[in-house]
Design a protein around this motif. Sequence first.
Motif, mmCIF file in Angstrom:
data_model
loop_
_atom_site.group_PDB
_atom_site.id
_atom_site.type_symbol
_atom_site.label_atom_id
_atom_site.label_comp_id
_atom_site.label_asym_id
_atom_site.label_seq_id
_atom_site.Cartn_x
_atom_site.Cartn_y
_atom_site.Cartn_z
ATOM 1 N N UNK A 187 -20.722 -61.897 21.005
ATOM 2 C CA UNK A 187 -21.704 -60.971 20.431
ATOM 3 C C UNK A 187 -23.094 -61.377 20.907
ATOM 4 N N UNK A 188 -23.831 -60.425 21.449
ATOM 5 C CA UNK A 188 -25.206 -60.701 21.845
ATOM 6 C C UNK A 188 -26.078 -60.821 20.596
ATOM 7 N N UNK A 189 -26.684 -61.979 20.420
ATOM 8 C CA UNK A 189 -27.600 -62.241 19.304
ATOM 9 C C UNK A 189 -28.972 -62.480 19.915
ATOM 10 N N UNK A 190 -29.691 -61.402 20.135
ATOM 11 C CA UNK A 190 -30.923 -61.449 20.925
ATOM 12 C C UNK A 190 -32.135 -61.206 20.029
ATOM 13 N N UNK A 191 -32.949 -62.242 19.846
ATOM 14 C CA UNK A 191 -34.166 -62.088 19.050
ATOM 15 C C UNK A 191 -35.200 -61.289 19.843
ATOM 16 N N UNK A 192 -36.121 -60.665 19.122
ATOM 17 C CA UNK A 192 -37.181 -59.927 19.814
ATOM 18 C C UNK A 192 -38.343 -60.818 20.215
ATOM 19 N N UNK A 193 -38.287 -62.100 19.780
ATOM 20 C CA UNK A 193 -39.363 -63.049 20.081
ATOM 21 C C UNK A 193 -38.765 -64.439 20.230
#
Length: 329
Positions: A187-193
């Motif tokens: 699962x891609x767990x991509x923060x915006x920062x």
Amino acid sequence: MPKKEPLVLFYTTFFSKPVDVASIQCDLPGEFTLDKRRIAEATAVVFHIPNFREIGDAWRYPGQYWIAWYMEARSNYKIIKDQKLMRHFDFTMSHERSSEIWCPYLPNSRWWDTVRAKPIGAKTEAAPVVAFQSAPLNYSGRLDLLKSLAEHIKIDSYGRYFRNRTVEGPDRGRKTKIETVSRYKFCLALENSTETDYVTEKLFDAFEAGSVPIYLGTSNVHEFAPPGSYINAADFSSYAELAAYLKYLIVTPEAYEAYFAWRSKPLPDELARLVQDRDPPVFYRLMQFVHQVTDERGQERPAGRPTLPFGPRAYISTRLRKWRKRVPS
């Protein structure tokens, strides 16, 4: 003379919704309120900074504590970096561990116990990777990662960005997301920062779903997760290299399953201490902090007249804006 119990006023909404004070569980003496008419009584006044347009009409009474509340990265809400605004607040309540009242996304100990005991679901989807990406914020480069990684490995994307799949049946929000993610290996767990301490629910949702997170975000993520429980995209020199590693894990079950080994072990000492610090609910810790600073100062509040910190122009424009939007005053 008996000690006066603190009154904590939530002055703004929380992303345009009133704080649900009725659901707050806190057995400490004191009271939470949304009633702005009681601002003169308030020991502490809490302002949700992303709703800063609701702040301009606030009167400040002598001896009050003003608390700035936010759980967003500073790059997303640049107003948090505005010293002219932030100088009006005595304390902060945020995901940053430097805050006086720490309110992280980190789940409590009961959640960790439940997740560790939860069986890993079967990985039934043809695509190995899943993404739920809706917001366009891209300070971390996450949109570039999603688009580029998809050139090397199949990704089912359910969010508004790069959508190529839709959920089956009714969408029940987070429950549907967890059920969907559970069918995928990664699962891609991509923060915006990539700001320090900014580790949001994206990582923890993947853990709960029993999918291996591919994380992009803060460099101190290791403080918020067990070692060997996630794949850090920053460890790879290219998206092609990351994709090649994922393909290796797919055909090497023992290497893939090693990412779940943490579930059969106690939490590492550092993480366990963080979870312990976070365990009391955030509004309990807020009231606890108000008691602490009040005890240090003493019960007597200085005399004097209230002031308008943001000035009469901000007062009038804020009142007009609230009137037009029917925001309670």
